[in-house]
Design an enzyme around this catalytic site. Structure first.
Site, PDB file in Angstrom:
ATOM      1  CB  CYS A 148      32.554  42.069  44.980  1.00 16.59           C
ATOM      2  SG  CYS A 148      32.768  43.863  44.892  1.00 16.59           S
ATOM      3  CG  LEU A 149      26.498  42.823  42.899  1.00 17.25           C
ATOM      4  CD1 LEU A 149      25.866  43.925  43.735  1.00 17.25           C
ATOM      5  CD2 LEU A 149      26.319  43.103  41.409  1.00 17.25           C
ATOM      6  CG  HIS A 275      37.289  41.122  43.696  1.00 18.22           C
ATOM      7  ND1 HIS A 275      36.361  40.645  42.791  1.00 18.22           N
ATOM      8  CD2 HIS A 275      36.927  42.398  43.977  1.00 18.22           C
ATOM      9  CE1 HIS A 275      35.470  41.594  42.526  1.00 18.22           C
ATOM     10  NE2 HIS A 275      35.792  42.669  43.225  1.00 18.22           N
ATOM     11  CD  GLU A 277      37.793  37.256  42.172  1.00 25.91           C
ATOM     12  OE1 GLU A 277      37.220  38.175  41.545  1.00 25.91           O
ATOM     13  OE2 GLU A 277      37.523  36.948  43.345  1.00 25.91           O
TER      14      GLU A 277
END
Length: 303
Positions: A148-149, A275, A277
């Site tokens: 993401c970021l 994401h 995860e």
């Protein structure tokens, strides 16, 4: 009903085998009025052996802006542990506050890292430190995963230090930058409520054939979960690809960039906008985490 006896010496098997001999599972199925099934513990016990007795280890640095909060990156740590199990390895975590890297020497702070992961977040605090972590991973050829970021920081770092666009940034942090490599999509600009601009939930991602991500996933398309506002700016996609940072995962219509990879000589350098995860499981490590840990183990071995 048959309980297959396993020829094992390790004490870790004693409890599950004894419960099987006492037919705990059979009694539970009967109580729930479910059909009885043949028990095969071989696969589970092999997995459990890997959990409790890994033969290798590696250190993964997690460079985040919420490190001091114990549960902030819980899903990240768990996904890394899942990948450790898949690679028969113990994962040691080097937790690094991103702001420490803004003033400190990355070579000193990250010297023990066999792999570097930069997770997501919101706001500009800590971003310069994250960018420095990306640069260290890229130039030192340390396995890297940006989420993401973290992926956006990888794009910013590459644009600044490879293409020479020193003002390259996200409009989240610098609305006036001339090289807005990360930006809001056109349809988001008129929305004033922050929640309304977010891309949330599952979206499809199509991989470029022959890419590292396609190889890791083993499929041409998958679905991943999102929680973000800003996107890779397609206006700069061609220039970044020409310099070596390619978009290897996109939306099916090719408008949104989901995965970027460094195509130069690097053992593992991937950034994803989603994401991963959230889709990792103890017995099914996510491909991107699995790839990071496998590369980190190779890096450690080659030290």
């Amino acid at each position: 009903y048959v309980v297959e006896e396993l020829d094992v010496q390790n004490s870790i098997y004693e409890v599950p085998l004894e419960l099987a001999r006492q037919e705990l599972d059979v009694k539970t199925l009967d109580l729930l009025r479910l059909d009885r099934r043949t028990l095969d513990l071989a696969d589970y016990l092999a997995w459990l052996d890997g959990v409790l007795h890994p033969t290798r280890e590696c250190t993964i640095a997690v460079v985040g802006k919420y490190i001091k909060h114990q549960d902030a990156y819980k899903s990240i740590y768990e996904a890394l542990n899942h990948a450790g199990i898949a690679n028969n390895a113990k994962i040691r975590f080097l937790k690094v506050e991103a702001e420490e890297l803004e003033k400190g020497d990355p070579a000193r702070i990250l010297k023990e890292a066999d792999g570097i992961l930069v997770p997501g977040g919101f706001g500009g605090r800590g971003v310069p430190g994250k960018v420095r972590a990306v640069e260290y991973a890229r130039t030192r050829k340390i396995p890297f995963l940006g989420i993401c970021l973290g992926m956006q920081c990888a794009v910013i770092e590459f644009a600044r230090n490879v293409l020479g666009w020193q003002d390259a940034n996200s409009t989240e942090f610098d609305p006036d930058t001339a090289h807005a490599v990360i930006d809001l999509m056109a349809g988001q600009r008129g929305v004033t409520e922050k929640g309304g601009t977010m891309r949330l939930g599952s979206y499809p991602c199509r991989f470029r054939p022959g890419s590292r991500s396609a190889e890791l996933y083993g499929v041409s398309e998958t679905g991943e979960r999102h929680r973000h506002r800003y996107e890779f700016n397609p206006a700069f996609r061609a220039r970044l690809a020409e310099a070596g940072l390619a978009a290897t995962g996109t939306s099916p219509d090719d408008r949104l960039v989901e995965v970027v990879e460094l195509e130069a000589d690097h053992p593992y350098f991937i950034g994803c906008q989603f994401h991963p995860e959230f889709k990792s499981r103890p017995r099914k490590a996510h491909p991107l985490f699995n790839g990071l840990v496998a590369a980190a183990l190779q890096h450690r071995q080659g030290r």
